[in-house]
Design an enzyme around this catalytic site. Structure first.
Site, PDB file in Angstrom:
ATOM      1  N   ASP A 435       0.857  -1.183   0.000  1.00 11.95           N
ATOM      2  CA  ASP A 435       0.000   0.000   0.000  1.00 11.95           C
ATOM      3  C   ASP A 435       0.898   1.239   0.000  1.00 11.95           C
ATOM      4  O   ASP A 435       1.565   1.540   1.000  1.00 11.95           O
ATOM      5  CB  ASP A 435      -0.891  -0.027   1.246  1.00 11.95           C
ATOM      6  CG  ASP A 435      -1.926   1.096   1.255  1.00 11.95           C
ATOM      7  OD1 ASP A 435      -1.735   2.092   0.538  1.00 11.95           O
ATOM      8  OD2 ASP A 435      -2.907   0.982   2.015  1.00 11.95           O
ATOM      9  N   HIS A 436       0.887   1.957  -1.115  1.00 13.79           N
ATOM     10  CA  HIS A 436       1.817   3.081  -1.263  1.00 13.79           C
ATOM     11  C   HIS A 436       1.429   4.288  -0.417  1.00 13.79           C
ATOM     12  O   HIS A 436       2.183   5.265  -0.337  1.00 13.79           O
ATOM     13  CB  HIS A 436       1.894   3.504  -2.730  1.00 13.79           C
ATOM     14  CG  HIS A 436       3.252   3.995  -3.137  1.00 13.79           C
ATOM     15  ND1 HIS A 436       4.277   4.176  -2.247  1.00 13.79           N
ATOM     16  CD2 HIS A 436       3.754   4.349  -4.353  1.00 13.79           C
ATOM     17  CE1 HIS A 436       5.346   4.620  -2.887  1.00 13.79           C
ATOM     18  NE2 HIS A 436       5.055   4.732  -4.165  1.00 13.79           N
TER      19      HIS A 436
END
Length: 465
Positions: A435-436
């Protein structure tokens, strides 16, 4: 069977077998009316959006009625089986006050004395996905009453509740296949029953700009779109429900909520494969599941220990990043009911033999379809082994609420430069999705590089742990 008073009847409700579940499908009944049951006996198997679960009955007695057939989806809190209490249990039940009308199967007696309660019970807002139609006036068909209620705006039912459209199951399926809302269809059958012709008529598009009261004029025929039809001999349609429906919803939500980034690395795992063979002969590992997945799991746990910020989640409501000081390691498992992701609780605190034992139990339980909803809650990171299908790698989608997932590709003998010479080596490709929002490229790269380094030189399991 001895006739018993209505006060001795207990209705067993569909419990919330998970956290926040609202419904479950009855897969199989293990008892029938007239059967004797005891407290704790499993009476049916149900499938929720998370798993298949067996339900025990909390009474001793004789089955009076099964309210719903197999295949019915029932709301949590709805009575699904009636039991006549046996012996002392019936004697303890307080008698109810006389009622003007006899109790029907759909009504639930409300004794003032002690009554067994399961966690998760609550008042259902509706009875079931397949609500049975009953007559409310003697000699008046239910269908006619439903029509009269809709026309007059009142009746014996609640004013706000619109009657359910009347149609036979095949007609309902046709409407679903053609995307027709039954509530919008004008019925032409007896007593207001919707027919197949009504569905086809509703599914046929009308010419644009048609005015209902327009004067009769010569209008060129407008080509009608062909009515969709399906060849049952060449197609099979499977309803999307239960685990598959929940998985699809979760994956779509994850893919379009968390900005995914996936990184890849190809690594020589020859030494890891040799270690796997050695561990199989180790007396400390006898009887345990020892395979490459076990060492990948251990390598990931060590990498998380070295880079703890990867083990986190995004709290959208509070706009916070929640760092986890524990690792519940999810293992994606393909089952006949669909993909599930049970997790090993506190995997970070387990030794290699303990991790192997937990992994073996997890896989066995999943294959048997006995994974509990609790086993699939609270995961922090996940491993998916696509290599068992001969696949080199993939771009895995995050399990909702988690920050990272790593995919293991197939381990194959390939030409590899080793010590300056091209030699056949055991090689695989790893893919890490994260999850950036909370994991940047540097952190993700460090975790993936650490896992690869450990699998290339497994002695780092000792030096880095």
């Amino acid at each position: 069977m001895t006739t018993m008073t209505e006060a001795s009847v207990r209705e067993f409700k569909m419990p919330d077998v998970g956290e926040g579940l609202t419904e479950a499908e009855i897969l199989k009944w293990y008892v029938q009316p007239g059967d004797t049951v005891t407290d704790g006996q499993v009476v049916c198997e149900v499938e929720t959006a998370k798993a298949a679960v067996e339900l025990p009955i909390p009474y001793d007695g004789v089955v009076r009625a099964l309210h719903f057939p197999e295949g019915t989806t029932v709301d949590v809190g709805t009575a699904i089986i009636a039991v006549d209490l046996a012996g002392d249990a019936a004697a303890e039940a307080p008698a109810e006050q006389p009622k003007a009308a006899p109790v029907t199967v759909a009504e639930e007696p409300k004794p003032e004395g002690r009554q067994p309660v399961l966690v998760g019970y609550g008042v259902a807002t509706s009875s079931t996905k397949r609500r049975p139609r009953k007559s409310t006036e003697a000699g008046v068909p239910a269908a006619a009453q439903a029509i009269q209620t809709e026309l007059n705006g009142h009746g014996h039912g609640t004013v706000a509740e619109k009657p359910r459209p009347l149609a036979k199951p095949p007609v309902r399926k046709l409407a679903k296949d053609l995307g027709v809302d039954l509530a919008t269809v004008t019925p032409s059958g007896p007593d207001g029953v919707i027919t197949r012709e009504d569905i086809h008529a509703a599914a046929t598009p009308q010419p644009a700009g048609t005015i209902e009261q327009a004067p009769a004029v010569a209008v060129p025929a407008v080509p009608q779109a062909p009515v969709a039809s399906y060849d049952g001999a060449r197609e099979t349609r499977v309803p999307v429900k239960g685990v598959r429906k929940a998985t699809a919803t979760a994956m779509v939500g994850s893919a379009f909520t968390a900005p995914h980034v996936t990184e890849f690395v190809t690594v020589d795992v020859t030494r890891t494969m040799k270690l796997v063979e050695e561990l199989k002969q180790d007396k400390e590992m006898q009887g345990l599941r020892v395979n490459p997945l076990l060492l990948v799991a251990k390598a990931l746990l060590v990498a998380i220990k070295r880079n703890p910020d990867i083990n986190a989640s995004w709290d959208e409501a509070n706009q916070e990043i929640v760092h986890k000081h524990y690792v519940n390691l999810g293992i994606a498992a393909a089952t006949p009911r669909g993909l599930i992701v049970p997790n090993i609780k506190d995997a970070h605190a387990k030794t290699l033999p303990q991790l192997a034992e937990a992994l073996g139990e997890l896989v066995t339980t999943a294959r048997e379809g006995k994974t509990s909803p609790a086993a699939m809650q609270g995961g922090t990171v996940t491993i998916t082994n696509v290599g068992v299908f001969g696949v080199d790698t993939g771009t895995p989608i995050l399990n909702p609420g988690e920050s990272a997932i790593i995919a293991i590709g197939a381990i194959k003998l390939q030409p590899w430069v080793h010590k300056g010479k091209v030699k056949p080596r055991q090689v695989t490709t790893l893919a890490l999705s994260f999850d950036h929002r909370l994991v940047d490229g540097e952190l993700g790269s460090k975790v993936l590089a650490d896992v690869a380094a450990i699998l290339e030189q497994p002695k780092r399991l000792i030096t880095w742990a």
